[in-house]
Motif scaffolding. Structure first.
Motif, PDB file in Angstrom:
ATOM      1  N   ASN A   1       1.158  -2.824 -12.824  1.00 59.76           N
ATOM      2  CA  ASN A   1       0.341  -2.918 -14.036  1.00 59.76           C
ATOM      3  C   ASN A   1      -0.497  -4.188 -14.125  1.00 59.76           C
ATOM      4  OD1 ASN A   1       1.333  -0.438 -14.913  1.00 59.76           O
ATOM      5  ND2 ASN A   1       3.047  -1.394 -15.964  1.00 59.76           N
ATOM      6  N   GLU A   2       0.064  -5.319 -13.752  1.00 62.39           N
ATOM      7  CA  GLU A   2      -0.659  -6.591 -13.875  1.00 62.39           C
ATOM      8  C   GLU A   2      -1.455  -6.934 -12.618  1.00 62.39           C
ATOM      9  OE1 GLU A   2      -0.748  -8.085 -16.827  1.00 62.39           O
ATOM     10  OE2 GLU A   2       0.621  -6.532 -17.559  1.00 62.39           O
ATOM     11  N   MET A   3      -0.850  -6.699 -11.458  1.00 58.56           N
ATOM     12  CA  MET A   3      -1.510  -7.055 -10.205  1.00 58.56           C
ATOM     13  C   MET A   3      -2.320  -5.907  -9.620  1.00 58.56           C
ATOM     14  SD  MET A   3       1.558  -9.234  -8.422  1.00 58.56           S
ATOM     15  CE  MET A   3       0.572  -9.520  -6.942  1.00 58.56           C
ATOM     16  N   LYS A   4      -2.091  -4.706 -10.127  1.00 60.12           N
ATOM     17  CA  LYS A   4      -2.784  -3.496  -9.658  1.00 60.12           C
ATOM     18  C   LYS A   4      -2.517  -3.221  -8.178  1.00 60.12           C
ATOM     19  CE  LYS A   4      -4.720  -3.281 -13.718  1.00 60.12           C
ATOM     20  NZ  LYS A   4      -3.938  -2.731 -14.768  1.00 60.12           N
ATOM     21  N   ILE A   5      -1.308  -3.548  -7.739  1.00 62.81           N
ATOM     22  CA  ILE A   5      -0.916  -3.256  -6.363  1.00 62.81           C
ATOM     23  C   ILE A   5      -0.861  -1.738  -6.194  1.00 62.81           C
ATOM     24  CG2 ILE A   5       1.037  -3.375  -4.753  1.00 62.81           C
ATOM     25  CD1 ILE A   5       1.680  -6.135  -5.958  1.00 62.81           C
ATOM     26  N   GLN A   6      -1.388  -1.257  -5.090  1.00 62.25           N
ATOM     27  CA  GLN A   6      -1.408   0.191  -4.840  1.00 62.25           C
ATOM     28  C   GLN A   6      -0.094   0.690  -4.257  1.00 62.25           C
ATOM     29  OE1 GLN A   6      -4.557   2.281  -4.418  1.00 62.25           O
ATOM     30  NE2 GLN A   6      -5.725   0.801  -5.578  1.00 62.25           N
ATOM     31  N   GLU A   7       0.566  -0.181  -3.438  1.00 64.88           N
ATOM     32  CA  GLU A   7       1.751   0.239  -2.709  1.00 64.88           C
ATOM     33  C   GLU A   7       2.717  -0.934  -2.602  1.00 64.88           C
ATOM     34  OE1 GLU A   7       1.010   2.324   1.114  1.00 64.88           O
ATOM     35  OE2 GLU A   7       2.062   0.601   1.970  1.00 64.88           O
ATOM     36  N   MET A   8       3.944  -0.729  -3.058  1.00 60.84           N
ATOM     37  CA  MET A   8       4.981  -1.756  -2.946  1.00 60.84           C
ATOM     38  C   MET A   8       5.964  -1.324  -1.870  1.00 60.84           C
ATOM     39  SD  MET A   8       5.800  -4.654  -4.438  1.00 60.84           S
ATOM     40  CE  MET A   8       5.252  -4.526  -6.141  1.00 60.84           C
ATOM     41  N   ASN A   9       6.332  -2.271  -1.028  1.00 60.09           N
ATOM     42  CA  ASN A   9       7.290  -2.005   0.032  1.00 60.09           C
ATOM     43  C   ASN A   9       8.498  -2.913  -0.136  1.00 60.09           C
ATOM     44  OD1 ASN A   9       5.696  -0.149   1.964  1.00 60.09           O
ATOM     45  ND2 ASN A   9       4.263  -1.771   1.459  1.00 60.09           N
ATOM     46  N   ALA A  10       9.568  -2.559   0.549  1.00 56.34           N
ATOM     47  CA  ALA A  10      10.771  -3.384   0.600  1.00 56.34           C
ATOM     48  C   ALA A  10      11.523  -2.989   1.850  1.00 56.34           C
ATOM     49  CB  ALA A  10      11.641  -3.165  -0.640  1.00 56.34           C
ATOM     50  N   TYR A  11      12.343  -3.907   2.336  1.00 60.07           N
ATOM     51  CA  TYR A  11      13.202  -3.556   3.450  1.00 60.07           C
ATOM     52  C   TYR A  11      14.567  -4.191   3.255  1.00 60.07           C
ATOM     53  CZ  TYR A  11      10.952  -7.834   5.340  1.00 60.07           C
ATOM     54  OH  TYR A  11      10.432  -9.091   5.512  1.00 60.07           O
ATOM     55  N   THR A  12      15.591  -3.411   3.611  1.00 60.26           N
ATOM     56  CA  THR A  12      16.969  -3.824   3.402  1.00 60.26           C
ATOM     57  C   THR A  12      17.789  -3.507   4.651  1.00 60.26           C
ATOM     58  OG1 THR A  12      17.481  -1.656   2.464  1.00 60.26           O
ATOM     59  CG2 THR A  12      16.941  -3.415   0.904  1.00 60.26           C
ATOM     60  N   HIS A  13      18.826  -4.273   4.856  1.00 59.10           N
ATOM     61  CA  HIS A  13      19.783  -3.986   5.921  1.00 59.10           C
ATOM     62  C   HIS A  13      20.381  -2.605   5.630  1.00 59.10           C
ATOM     63  CE1 HIS A  13      23.336  -4.356   8.449  1.00 59.10           C
ATOM     64  NE2 HIS A  13      22.818  -5.462   8.980  1.00 59.10           N
TER      65      HIS A  13
ATOM     66  N   ILE B   1      20.179 -18.016 -11.134  1.00 55.08           N
ATOM     67  CA  ILE B   1      20.985 -16.944 -10.551  1.00 55.08           C
ATOM     68  C   ILE B   1      20.471 -16.506  -9.184  1.00 55.08           C
ATOM     69  CG2 ILE B   1      21.701 -16.124 -12.821  1.00 55.08           C
ATOM     70  CD1 ILE B   1      19.870 -13.630 -12.283  1.00 55.08           C
ATOM     71  N   GLY B   2      19.285 -16.979  -8.790  1.00 55.30           N
ATOM     72  CA  GLY B   2      18.741 -16.598  -7.494  1.00 55.30           C
ATOM     73  C   GLY B   2      17.226 -16.522  -7.540  1.00 55.30           C
ATOM     74  N   TRP B   3      16.681 -15.700  -6.662  1.00 53.84           N
ATOM     75  CA  TRP B   3      15.234 -15.488  -6.687  1.00 53.84           C
ATOM     76  C   TRP B   3      14.941 -13.999  -6.661  1.00 53.84           C
ATOM     77  CZ3 TRP B   3      13.626 -12.729  -2.564  1.00 53.84           C
ATOM     78  CH2 TRP B   3      14.198 -12.931  -1.309  1.00 53.84           C
ATOM     79  N   THR B   4      13.791 -13.668  -7.247  1.00 53.47           N
ATOM     80  CA  THR B   4      13.308 -12.295  -7.288  1.00 53.47           C
ATOM     81  C   THR B   4      11.791 -12.355  -7.185  1.00 53.47           C
ATOM     82  OG1 THR B   4      13.110 -12.273  -9.711  1.00 53.47           O
ATOM     83  CG2 THR B   4      15.214 -11.543  -8.788  1.00 53.47           C
ATOM     84  N   GLY B   5      11.184 -11.283  -6.764  1.00 58.02           N
ATOM     85  CA  GLY B   5       9.734 -11.266  -6.833  1.00 58.02           C
ATOM     86  C   GLY B   5       9.025 -10.553  -5.713  1.00 58.02           C
ATOM     87  N   ILE B   6       7.716 -10.641  -5.805  1.00 58.11           N
ATOM     88  CA  ILE B   6       6.797  -9.975  -4.894  1.00 58.11           C
ATOM     89  C   ILE B   6       6.222 -11.016  -3.946  1.00 58.11           C
ATOM     90  CG2 ILE B   6       4.623  -8.700  -4.745  1.00 58.11           C
ATOM     91  CD1 ILE B   6       5.228  -7.754  -7.676  1.00 58.11           C
ATOM     92  N   LYS B   7       6.224 -10.678  -2.684  1.00 53.67           N
ATOM     93  CA  LYS B   7       5.644 -11.561  -1.676  1.00 53.67           C
ATOM     94  C   LYS B   7       4.590 -10.774  -0.908  1.00 53.67           C
ATOM     95  CE  LYS B   7       6.871 -14.229   2.427  1.00 53.67           C
ATOM     96  NZ  LYS B   7       7.938 -14.605   3.368  1.00 53.67           N
ATOM     97  N   PHE B   8       3.467 -11.412  -0.635  1.00 60.87           N
ATOM     98  CA  PHE B   8       2.464 -10.798   0.233  1.00 60.87           C
ATOM     99  C   PHE B   8       2.818 -11.192   1.653  1.00 60.87           C
ATOM    100  CE2 PHE B   8      -1.723 -10.506   2.345  1.00 60.87           C
ATOM    101  CZ  PHE B   8      -1.958  -9.166   2.107  1.00 60.87           C
ATOM    102  N   ILE B   9       3.213 -10.224   2.448  1.00 60.16           N
ATOM    103  CA  ILE B   9       3.643 -10.476   3.821  1.00 60.16           C
ATOM    104  C   ILE B   9       2.416 -10.455   4.734  1.00 60.16           C
ATOM    105  CG2 ILE B   9       5.047  -9.655   5.766  1.00 60.16           C
ATOM    106  CD1 ILE B   9       6.816 -10.528   3.476  1.00 60.16           C
TER     107      ILE B   9
ATOM    108  N   TRP C   1       9.633  -6.373 -11.816  1.00 59.94           N
ATOM    109  CA  TRP C   1       8.647  -6.717 -10.787  1.00 59.94           C
ATOM    110  C   TRP C   1       7.836  -5.512 -10.335  1.00 59.94           C
ATOM    111  CZ3 TRP C   1       6.679 -11.213 -10.240  1.00 59.94           C
ATOM    112  CH2 TRP C   1       7.426 -12.361 -10.472  1.00 59.94           C
ATOM    113  N   LEU C   2       8.445  -4.342 -10.282  1.00 64.01           N
ATOM    114  CA  LEU C   2       7.668  -3.155  -9.924  1.00 64.01           C
ATOM    115  C   LEU C   2       6.603  -2.888 -10.990  1.00 64.01           C
ATOM    116  CD1 LEU C   2      10.467  -0.809  -8.541  1.00 64.01           C
ATOM    117  CD2 LEU C   2       8.700  -2.014  -7.225  1.00 64.01           C
ATOM    118  N   GLU C   3       7.005  -2.949 -12.254  1.00 72.36           N
ATOM    119  CA  GLU C   3       6.047  -2.756 -13.338  1.00 72.36           C
ATOM    120  C   GLU C   3       4.964  -3.836 -13.311  1.00 72.36           C
ATOM    121  OE1 GLU C   3       6.186  -3.181 -18.107  1.00 72.36           O
ATOM    122  OE2 GLU C   3       7.595  -1.710 -17.264  1.00 72.36           O
ATOM    123  N   TYR C   4       5.350  -5.084 -13.115  1.00 68.81           N
ATOM    124  CA  TYR C   4       4.393  -6.195 -13.057  1.00 68.81           C
ATOM    125  C   TYR C   4       3.409  -6.003 -11.892  1.00 68.81           C
ATOM    126  CZ  TYR C   4       2.603 -10.971 -13.013  1.00 68.81           C
ATOM    127  OH  TYR C   4       1.779 -12.067 -13.054  1.00 68.81           O
ATOM    128  N   GLY C   5       3.940  -5.657 -10.745  1.00 67.44           N
ATOM    129  CA  GLY C   5       3.077  -5.462  -9.581  1.00 67.44           C
ATOM    130  C   GLY C   5       2.066  -4.351  -9.782  1.00 67.44           C
TER     131      GLY C   5
END
Length: 178
Positions: free
Chosen positions: A126-138, A77-85, A120-124
């Motif tokens: 709880n599992e990855m222990k990311i402190q801050e998640m970002n996103a950008y949209t048109h 159906i597509g792609w989803t996920g976390i990317k380290f920019i 993915w927010l929960e995974y990032g």
């Protein structure tokens, strides 16, 4: 990277070159690229370097955009996920975790993007222990802006890129970190 993740209705796994044809079908649709610089791909050969780049990201960062399938039918159906920019600067930022997704138009408005985003927010966090998640949209992508807001991401600011396109910057801090 040999990872298989699941939500109620979705299977998420790293891309392989076998996914090229399905990704081409999605990325050749002009509607999918309406808020992505209006540059749909023209040939499946354009997809192979994209998948190879994703595989390099998995090796370097242990995360990236994952091929996303319906659990019942096994359909891409597509792609989803976390990317380290860390390959460019976005809104003055680099070296940050970015959540994103792109779905084939046939799977819009069925709740899959929301389901994947929550996962993915929960995974990032709880599992990855990311402190801050970002996103950008048109700025005009009402559906994606709504999904990010609905899933708890906070609109931070609007910014304009060098090509004159206006984007929204979103952020969510890990609720488990004090």
């Amino acid at each position: 990277m040999n990872v298989l993740l699941e939500t109620d209705r979705l299977i998420l796994r790293p891309f392989t070159l076998d996914d090229a044809e399905a990704m081409f079908i999605m990325d050749s649709n002009p509607n999918v690229h309406k808020y992505l610089w209006n540059k749909p791909v023209q040939n499946v050969s354009e997809i192979y370097p994209v998948i190879e780049s994703l595989q390099k990201q998995y090796a370097a960062n242990k995360i990236g955009r994952f091929a996303t399938f319906l659990k019942e039918e096994g359909q891409f159906i597509g792609w989803t996920g976390i990317k380290f920019i860390n390959d460019h600067i976005e809104n003055g930022n680099t070296n940050f975790y970015d959540y994103g997704y792109r779905l084939d138009e046939r799977f819009w408005n069925k709740g899959y993007a929301t389901e994947a985003t929550k996962f993915w927010l929960e995974y990032g966090f709880n599992e990855m222990k990311i402190q801050e998640m970002n996103a950008y949209t048109h700025t005009q992508n009402g559906a994606s802006n709504h999904i990010l807001s609905k899933c708890g991401m906070q609109f931070i600011e609007e910014y304009t890129t060098e090509d004159g396109i206006n984007w929204k910057w979103w952020q969510l801090l890990n609720p488990n970190q004090k």
